[in-house]
Design a protein around this motif. Structure first.
Motif, PDB file in Angstrom:
ATOM      1  N   VAL A 171      -2.758   7.729  -7.226  1.00 35.86           N
ATOM      2  CA  VAL A 171      -3.572   6.639  -7.762  1.00 35.86           C
ATOM      3  C   VAL A 171      -2.591   5.626  -8.345  1.00 35.86           C
ATOM      4  O   VAL A 171      -1.534   5.995  -8.838  1.00 35.86           O
ATOM      5  CB  VAL A 171      -4.513   7.171  -8.874  1.00 35.86           C
ATOM      6  CG1 VAL A 171      -5.285   6.033  -9.527  1.00 35.86           C
ATOM      7  CG2 VAL A 171      -5.459   8.205  -8.304  1.00 35.86           C
ATOM      8  N   ILE A 172      -2.954   4.352  -8.259  1.00 33.22           N
ATOM      9  CA  ILE A 172      -2.044   3.343  -8.805  1.00 33.22           C
ATOM     10  C   ILE A 172      -2.231   3.307 -10.326  1.00 33.22           C
ATOM     11  O   ILE A 172      -3.308   2.948 -10.811  1.00 33.22           O
ATOM     12  CB  ILE A 172      -2.361   1.949  -8.214  1.00 33.22           C
ATOM     13  CG1 ILE A 172      -2.336   1.971  -6.676  1.00 33.22           C
ATOM     14  CG2 ILE A 172      -1.413   0.888  -8.772  1.00 33.22           C
ATOM     15  CD1 ILE A 172      -1.007   2.289  -6.068  1.00 33.22           C
ATOM     16  N   SER A 173      -1.198   3.649 -11.068  1.00 34.67           N
ATOM     17  CA  SER A 173      -1.331   3.556 -12.531  1.00 34.67           C
ATOM     18  C   SER A 173      -0.348   2.526 -13.106  1.00 34.67           C
ATOM     19  O   SER A 173      -0.548   2.045 -14.209  1.00 34.67           O
ATOM     20  CB  SER A 173      -1.131   4.914 -13.192  1.00 34.67           C
ATOM     21  OG  SER A 173       0.162   5.378 -12.937  1.00 34.67           O
ATOM     22  N   LYS A 174       0.705   2.242 -12.337  1.00 35.15           N
ATOM     23  CA  LYS A 174       1.653   1.228 -12.836  1.00 35.15           C
ATOM     24  C   LYS A 174       1.965   0.209 -11.752  1.00 35.15           C
ATOM     25  O   LYS A 174       2.323   0.577 -10.627  1.00 35.15           O
ATOM     26  CB  LYS A 174       2.946   1.895 -13.292  1.00 35.15           C
ATOM     27  CG  LYS A 174       2.771   2.652 -14.589  1.00 35.15           C
ATOM     28  CD  LYS A 174       4.079   2.927 -15.265  1.00 35.15           C
ATOM     29  CE  LYS A 174       3.763   3.502 -16.648  1.00 35.15           C
ATOM     30  NZ  LYS A 174       4.916   3.973 -17.354  1.00 35.15           N
ATOM     31  N   ILE A 175       1.844  -1.052 -12.121  1.00 31.37           N
ATOM     32  CA  ILE A 175       2.142  -2.141 -11.185  1.00 31.37           C
ATOM     33  C   ILE A 175       3.284  -2.968 -11.762  1.00 31.37           C
ATOM     34  O   ILE A 175       3.321  -3.225 -12.978  1.00 31.37           O
ATOM     35  CB  ILE A 175       0.890  -3.030 -10.976  1.00 31.37           C
ATOM     36  CG1 ILE A 175      -0.162  -2.273 -10.148  1.00 31.37           C
ATOM     37  CG2 ILE A 175       1.256  -4.353 -10.311  1.00 31.37           C
ATOM     38  CD1 ILE A 175      -1.450  -3.035  -9.915  1.00 31.37           C
ATOM     39  N   PRO A 182      -8.184  -2.061 -16.910  1.00 30.20           N
ATOM     40  CA  PRO A 182      -7.592  -1.563 -18.161  1.00 30.20           C
ATOM     41  C   PRO A 182      -6.866  -0.228 -17.995  1.00 30.20           C
ATOM     42  O   PRO A 182      -6.033   0.132 -18.819  1.00 30.20           O
ATOM     43  CB  PRO A 182      -8.803  -1.415 -19.092  1.00 30.20           C
ATOM     44  CG  PRO A 182     -10.010  -1.592 -18.255  1.00 30.20           C
ATOM     45  CD  PRO A 182      -9.638  -2.250 -16.978  1.00 30.20           C
ATOM     46  N   ASN A 183      -7.168   0.465 -16.898  1.00 24.37           N
ATOM     47  CA  ASN A 183      -6.517   1.761 -16.638  1.00 24.37           C
ATOM     48  C   ASN A 183      -5.163   1.619 -15.949  1.00 24.37           C
ATOM     49  O   ASN A 183      -4.494   2.607 -15.662  1.00 24.37           O
ATOM     50  CB  ASN A 183      -7.443   2.651 -15.792  1.00 24.37           C
ATOM     51  CG  ASN A 183      -7.933   1.925 -14.526  1.00 24.37           C
ATOM     52  OD1 ASN A 183      -7.945   0.692 -14.478  1.00 24.37           O
ATOM     53  ND2 ASN A 183      -8.320   2.671 -13.512  1.00 24.37           N
ATOM     54  N   ILE A 184      -4.773   0.368 -15.643  1.00 20.20           N
ATOM     55  CA  ILE A 184      -3.491   0.156 -14.963  1.00 20.20           C
ATOM     56  C   ILE A 184      -2.553  -0.619 -15.903  1.00 20.20           C
ATOM     57  O   ILE A 184      -2.981  -1.573 -16.569  1.00 20.20           O
ATOM     58  CB  ILE A 184      -3.683  -0.635 -13.644  1.00 20.20           C
ATOM     59  CG1 ILE A 184      -4.593   0.149 -12.688  1.00 20.20           C
ATOM     60  CG2 ILE A 184      -2.334  -0.919 -12.972  1.00 20.20           C
ATOM     61  CD1 ILE A 184      -4.869  -0.558 -11.372  1.00 20.20           C
ATOM     62  N   CYS A 185      -1.302  -0.187 -15.927  1.00 19.82           N
ATOM     63  CA  CYS A 185      -0.304  -0.888 -16.740  1.00 19.82           C
ATOM     64  C   CYS A 185       0.427  -1.885 -15.825  1.00 19.82           C
ATOM     65  O   CYS A 185       0.991  -1.494 -14.800  1.00 19.82           O
ATOM     66  CB  CYS A 185       0.658   0.141 -17.317  1.00 19.82           C
ATOM     67  SG  CYS A 185       2.039  -0.617 -18.145  1.00 19.82           S
ATOM     68  N   VAL A 186       0.376  -3.154 -16.180  1.00 17.60           N
ATOM     69  CA  VAL A 186       0.946  -4.200 -15.317  1.00 17.60           C
ATOM     70  C   VAL A 186       2.152  -4.843 -16.021  1.00 17.60           C
ATOM     71  O   VAL A 186       2.016  -5.352 -17.139  1.00 17.60           O
ATOM     72  CB  VAL A 186      -0.119  -5.288 -15.018  1.00 17.60           C
ATOM     73  CG1 VAL A 186       0.452  -6.337 -14.074  1.00 17.60           C
ATOM     74  CG2 VAL A 186      -1.386  -4.676 -14.432  1.00 17.60           C
ATOM     75  N   GLU A 232      14.707  -3.485 -13.763  1.00 19.84           N
ATOM     76  CA  GLU A 232      15.015  -2.125 -13.279  1.00 19.84           C
ATOM     77  C   GLU A 232      13.964  -1.115 -13.703  1.00 19.84           C
ATOM     78  O   GLU A 232      13.444  -0.370 -12.880  1.00 19.84           O
ATOM     79  CB  GLU A 232      16.382  -1.694 -13.817  1.00 19.84           C
ATOM     80  CG  GLU A 232      17.497  -2.422 -13.120  1.00 19.84           C
ATOM     81  CD  GLU A 232      18.836  -1.716 -13.299  1.00 19.84           C
ATOM     82  OE1 GLU A 232      19.830  -2.407 -13.125  1.00 19.84           O
ATOM     83  OE2 GLU A 232      18.857  -0.500 -13.610  1.00 19.84           O
ATOM     84  N   THR A 233      13.662  -1.101 -15.006  1.00 19.43           N
ATOM     85  CA  THR A 233      12.678  -0.126 -15.501  1.00 19.43           C
ATOM     86  C   THR A 233      11.321  -0.359 -14.841  1.00 19.43           C
ATOM     87  O   THR A 233      10.651   0.590 -14.413  1.00 19.43           O
ATOM     88  CB  THR A 233      12.549  -0.227 -17.041  1.00 19.43           C
ATOM     89  OG1 THR A 233      13.847  -0.132 -17.590  1.00 19.43           O
ATOM     90  CG2 THR A 233      11.659   0.858 -17.608  1.00 19.43           C
ATOM     91  N   ALA A 286       7.080   1.743 -11.326  1.00 19.31           N
ATOM     92  CA  ALA A 286       5.857   1.266 -10.657  1.00 19.31           C
ATOM     93  C   ALA A 286       5.493   2.086  -9.415  1.00 19.31           C
ATOM     94  O   ALA A 286       6.367   2.580  -8.704  1.00 19.31           O
ATOM     95  CB  ALA A 286       6.035  -0.195 -10.262  1.00 19.31           C
ATOM     96  N   ASP A 287       4.166   2.193  -9.179  1.00 17.86           N
ATOM     97  CA  ASP A 287       3.692   2.762  -7.912  1.00 17.86           C
ATOM     98  C   ASP A 287       3.595   1.651  -6.872  1.00 17.86           C
ATOM     99  O   ASP A 287       3.785   1.876  -5.680  1.00 17.86           O
ATOM    100  CB  ASP A 287       2.281   3.351  -8.085  1.00 17.86           C
ATOM    101  CG  ASP A 287       2.186   4.254  -9.291  1.00 17.86           C
ATOM    102  OD1 ASP A 287       3.015   5.171  -9.388  1.00 17.86           O
ATOM    103  OD2 ASP A 287       1.296   4.026 -10.145  1.00 17.86           O
TER     104      ASP A 287
END
Ligand code: NAD
Ligand code: UDX
Length: 480
Positions: A2-6, A27-31, A75-76, A81-82
């Motif tokens: 599941v995509i959780s980080k963009i 809101p469930n994804i960190c961008v 870099e981080t 990210a997914d």
């Protein structure tokens, strides 16, 4: 997965607003939006965002440091990210092969190389930037040539259709979201994952999927069609001025045909902005490379017509002002390429100002959102002048329209800001030199009212009979 980080590489006019709205709706994804410009990132983290977009401040305030982050730590952000959007600039090349036409993909390439270098887990890499057809192939080539064992890359094309000035609304309610992917089962899975992100706020039926190359070409095609409509109506504006027809009436009559539609038929001083010209030139270049010279020529004409319109309007100003603007002060209303943005990329105001400056005019410029330094930068650019110091002496920037008109011979309206409609033109008339002229390059003012006040009025695509006995046509030399 599941995509959780963009992660979004490129915190510009596209990356910033797109990711802000995405964070708001997911809101469930960190961008995390990253940029190599520390200054730009600092602005995104401040109270004064680097771009002006109606509604954007509110969206950013709601999400920033909750699930929306702006950072220089590329870099981080890439490592965690997914899914990674590449949203960097793709300007027209200014050197070498394809100079002046091809899109410069060096920033896309550098983003791909960064991903290849840093990634330690599977990534879905999404082309958000506007790119030539088959650019995804180059990105894939770079990624796969540097692939670490056990890491998988999927490349998607997901062009952005937002327009500046309405970006937030366009992102919240897009006509469609387009996603192109590889026609393999892994390609489909990647595509479904990005589609899932958008489905947080966009109905599934508005998310259309295609193969990668169709998606890339559709973006260039959409911009080419939109610009073509403007050049078409602008070409007819010249016919209107020569015949007594009114281009607004023609646009209304034509646009009511449901097959044609009424949007993007507003005749103007010419189109500007960072996309239309760049993307059409890119399309032309691609067509030439494909040995399709007739197709290339067809689209090139959209650009020629736009240049013609900008020049025609600028020349008209000089002709109407008794063929000389030397040492005359002229007010410029609006410098942005359209209303509700502070962006000046390819703004027609640059062509107008350049022409007037070359003829020796002094300019008093007012724009509600463009920073004064930006105007000076644009007008002292080597493409505009070879004597920047003279330009600086000839240009004054004002923070209020009434001060910009004091003692000037003419007002040239280049941007359709709403506030120009409601100004006190009686007061303006009184403070100007006489005869006082208005050149409405956007057709937004009440011309009858202005003429009643005493202004000589000229506009696009309509001969104003009472404007002046001197002004018969753009080509004629007025007599004193
Ligand atoms: P922009 O110049 O405003 O922003 C691009 C950002 O990318 C810059 O801040 C730059 O510093 C950053 N950047 C470049 N290379 C980088 C790298 N290797 N690492 C980190 N940051 C990097 O450009 P934009 O207007 O946002 O346009 C981006 C893309 O979107 C272009 O391809 C454009 O054609 C397309 N597009 C633009 C619009 C628009 O309205 N502006 C609309 C649709 C599509
Ligand atoms: C454009 C596309 O509309 C958008 O879908 C794409 O993603 C990026 O390029 P933008 O350049 O931000 O967006 O603004 P747009 O509203 O398209 O206007 C472009 C130029 O055309 C402006 O200078 C505008 O004033 C001019 N224009 C627009 C006209 O002269 N007449 C019109 O009828 C419409």
């Amino acid at each position: 997965m599941v995509i959780s980080k963009i992660c979004c590489i490129g915190a510009g006019y596209v990356g910033g607003p797109t990711c802000s709205v995405m964070a708001l709706k997911c809101p469930n994804i960190c961008v995390t939006v990253v940029d190599r410009s520390a200054e730009r990132i600092a602005q995104w983290n401040s109270d004064k965002l680097p771009i002006y977009e109606p509604g954007l401040d509110d969206v950013v305030k709601k999400c920033r440091n909750v699930n929306l982050f702006f950072s220089t730590d590329v870099e981080t952000a890439i490592r965690e990210a997914d899914l990674i959007f590449i949203s960097v600039n793709t300007p027209t090349k200014t050197f070498g092969n394809g100079k002046g036409r091809a899109a410069d993909l060096k920033y896309v390439e550098s983003a791909a190389r960064l991903i290849a270098e840093i990634a330690q887990s599977n990534k879905i890499v999404v082309e958000k930037s506007t790119v030539p057809v088959r650019a995804a192939e180059s990105i894939m080539h770079i990624l796969r040539a540097n692939q670490k064992p056990g890491i998988r890359y999927d490349i998607l094309s997901n062009p952005e259709f937002l327009a500046e000035g309405t970006a937030v609304d366009d992102l919240l309610h897009p006509d469609r979201v387009l996603i192109g992917g590889e026609e393999t089962s892994e390609g489909h899975q990647a595509l479904e994952k990005l589609s899932w992100v958008y489905q947080h706020w966009i109905p599934k039926e508005n998310i259309i999927t295609t193969n990668t190359w169709s998606s890339e070409l559709s973006k260039l095609a959409a911009n080419a069609f939109l610009a073509q409509r403007i050049s078409s109506i602008n070409s007819l504006s010249a016919v209107c001025e020569a015949t007594g027809a009114d281009v607004s009436e023609v646009a209304r009559a034509v646009g009511l045909d449901s097959r044609i539609g009424s949007k993007f038929l507003q005749a103007s001083v010419g189109f500007g902005g960072s996309c239309f010209q760049k993307d059409i030139l890119n399309l032309v270049y691609i067509c030439e490379g494909l040995n399709l010279p007739q197709v290339a020529e067809y689209w090139q004409q959209v650009i020629h017509m736009n240049e013609y319109q900008k020049t025609r309007f600028s020349q008209k100003i000089i002709e109407c002002l008794f063929n000389t603007v030397s040492d005359k002060r002229i007010s410029i209303f609006g410098f942005a390429f359209k209303k509700n943005t502070g962006d000046t990329r390819e703004t027609p105001a640059i062509t107008v100002c350049k022409t007037l400056l070359e003829e020796g005019a002094k300019l008093d410029i007012y724009d509600p959102k463009v920073e004064p330094e930006q105007i000076i930068d644009d007008l002292t650019h080597p493409c505009v002048t070879d004597s920047p110091e003279d330009v600086k002496k000839a240009v004054q920037i004002h923070s209020d329209p009434y001060s910009a008109v004091r003692g000037t011979h003419a007002i040239v309206l280049c941007t359709e800001w709403d506030e120009f409609i409601g100004l006190d033109y009686k007061r303006i008339f009184q403070s100007m030199m006489k005869p006082a002229y208005i050149f409405d390059g956007r057709k937004i003012l009440d011309h009858d009212h202005l003429q009643q006040i005493g202004f000589h009025v000229q506009t696009i695509g309509k001969k104003l009979n009472r404007s002046s006995g001197l002004l018969r046509s753009w080509g004629s030399i007025p007599q004193l």
